[in-house]
Design an enzyme around this catalytic site. Sequence first.
Site, short mmCIF file in Angstrom:
data_model
loop_
_atom_site.label_atom_id
_atom_site.label_comp_id
_atom_site.label_asym_id
_atom_site.label_seq_id
_atom_site.Cartn_x
_atom_site.Cartn_y
_atom_site.Cartn_z
N HIS A 44 0.82 -1.46 0.11
CA HIS A 44 0.01 0.05 -0.11
C HIS A 44 0.75 1.28 0.20
O HIS A 44 0.20 2.47 -0.17
CB HIS A 44 -1.09 0.11 0.92
CG HIS A 44 -0.69 0.45 2.48
ND1 HIS A 44 -0.40 -0.63 3.32
CD2 HIS A 44 -0.61 1.75 2.97
CE1 HIS A 44 0.03 -0.11 4.60
NE2 HIS A 44 -0.03 1.28 4.46
N ASP A 93 1.26 -7.70 2.16
CA ASP A 93 1.24 -6.16 2.06
C ASP A 93 2.79 -5.73 1.82
O ASP A 93 3.26 -5.15 2.66
CB ASP A 93 0.76 -5.45 3.32
CG ASP A 93 0.34 -3.97 2.63
OD1 ASP A 93 0.87 -3.58 1.77
OD2 ASP A 93 -0.38 -3.29 3.60
N SER A 121 4.10 2.39 8.37
CA SER A 121 3.66 1.43 7.30
C SER A 121 4.99 0.97 6.64
O SER A 121 5.55 2.19 6.10
CB SER A 121 2.70 1.73 6.41
OG SER A 121 1.47 1.57 7.02
#
Length: 708
Positions: free
Chosen positions: A85, A221, A643
Amino acid sequence: MKRPILLLLAAFMAAPTLVRADEGMWIPMLLGRNQAAMQRAGMHLSASDIYDVNHASLKDAVVLFAGGCTGEFISDEGLLLTNHHCGYGQIVKHSTVEHDYLTNGFWAMNRDQEIPCPGLTVVRLVRMEDVTTQVLANTDDQMTESEREATISANIEALTQKAVEGSHYKAVVKPFYYGNQYFMYINEVFTDVRLVGAPPSNIGKFGGDTDNWMWPRHTGDFSLFRVYAADGLPADFSKENTPYRPLQHLQISLKGINEGDFTFVFGYPGTTRRYVTHDAVNLAANIENPIRIALRDIRLAHYNAAMKQSPAQRLKYASRVAGIANGWKKWQGETLGIERLHGVEQKMQQEASFRRWAADKPQYRNVLDSLEAAYATLTDVEVERVYFNEALLASDFMNRALALWRLTRQNSDAAAQKLLADSRQYFADFSIHSPIDQAIFTETLVYAWQHGYAPYIDKKYTNAQTLTTYLNTIYTKSILNQPQKLEKLLTLPTEKRASRLATLLKNDPALILFHTAYSQVYSPEKNQSFSAANARISHLMRTYVRGMMEQFPDSNFFPDANLTLRVAYGHVQGFRPRDAVYYTPYSTIDGIMEKENPDIYDYRVEPRLKELYLHKDYGQYANSKGELPTCFIATNHTTGGNSGSPVLNADGQLIGINFDRCWEGTMSDLLFDPNYCRNISLDIRYCLFLIDKYAGATHLIQEMTIVK
Ligand code: ARG
Ligand code: ASP
């Protein structure tokens, strides 16, 4: 009713510290202060293994990726790991109908196939420095907030210029503890960054928005990039550039995780607000979040319905829905978490203890009263702005009105060209999109009006029905929804366009609505009161936080996240989200197969992955039970920006990539609760399995340093 509060209070006052177990995002340069606690928690490293300016240390392997995520070097040839992402924008940008990397994944099988990503940056911290004295030089308590700001800016300007003179480095200074302390960061900014690999969406985004912010999770991810340099120095893309050789890259451990293991996360958390008062917590959790959630409910209902209609519609709305739903879901968890923790009451108790402590200290005695007064003046303007952004600007229609309105103020040819190009694209599927957009436009505005936050709606509308009819008329009458007229306007010569725009500002109902709303919500008086309240709050918070640090002199206060490099540490640990439910700390590929549902887009399983699963072909990536672990949770305190951050074991080896938090703990930006706050990481073994077994990109595995 009084006793429990008193008891709680007594417990709080007895506590020598304000910060809870596992809470905190610590400054790498000052990690010496945490070293003993980290070692007690299980770490085998010293603080200088993590941050050192004289020798290569782990910090040389951790970078700010794309200005808002974290990445880490995993080979001595500049191979960089981050989340799917986080690389999403680049993956989408390089995808075409013929080469749909988003859907099918992308793997560069050699260096020539790596895709340049102009505009993408990777920032490495060279060193940091406490510059509080220099930044605060020539400031004093008598200055107004704006005089102080001006002095500080000038000091920072001089300081940063001097710091990087004659070098290729960039310097930034950031405030900590609301301006009680300042650090300067000397950075190296790389601009030749190339896409190396990404799994298909049904792996990299498996579970989609359904699973977002949730445990159990099975999302692969991650994405891979490579940083290039010219003679080791940052340079824009050139064929002559060679892979950057980082001072240090991370070793990767296949040993895996067990419940209770020490872990730490090293990365760039964006924003937390740990020290704000009960008013701020109440404003966020009980006033702003419910408004935003309700208005996004309206938008999501329409987009989700549309996405079920056809694959083309699903594609069209996928990324905007991801953006809208991400905040929408987080805020719901945040508000519930604050309620569960009695967050507002907890803050009030803390404030009561501060007041007692400050009673005989003139510099602190009134600060909380003043903060209350400042929040009282801020709240209404703030809420009005939330409605402006989440209701008035919910539709494409009003965003286009904003663009056209800007053109009436500054009639530039470039802006007209841009609006023309956007409009042509917009009208391509207008018949399908406009009913959706029109419903969003009317419903969100009616909602704002019903709640008393659309003062720009003419007083003559006294019920929702007549208002809806009026809004529908605006939608159809405006030039913004009439392709020929709009095309004609935007292709007029500059002068003629100017006079036509001036007339439109008086006649076009959409422009009139936008202009009225903007002039009311952002009137000079309101802007003035908004910035005055904010300046006042930041001044008072500076005093309040300094006071709290004096009140608890033995407490190691972590500074709120501000997109600077931090270390958070904790343990791999499950938790109880609800009565009678316990979440174990790791998930496996078996869970992917449990979730599989060909009819639900988020739960489609890639055939090749299924095949590997059916043959249990996990190679060296299986755990001792023969399972293939996918994700795990731990008590590390993280937030947006973390992230892509490396999750490291007691020896500083990579065991996972941070990508999310558990829903029940999303209040951790305001209040941390070790019983509920968990970060979610991709297990590095699943990541390597995908690169190696799934994609067959074994050449990438070979450049890594893997320890078994
Ligand atoms: N919740 C994660 C974060 O805040 C992931 C967001 C992207 N994924 C999504 N399904 N929208 O960034
Ligand atoms: N998903 C977030 C990010 O993109 C991480 C978080 O908020 O926990 O940075």
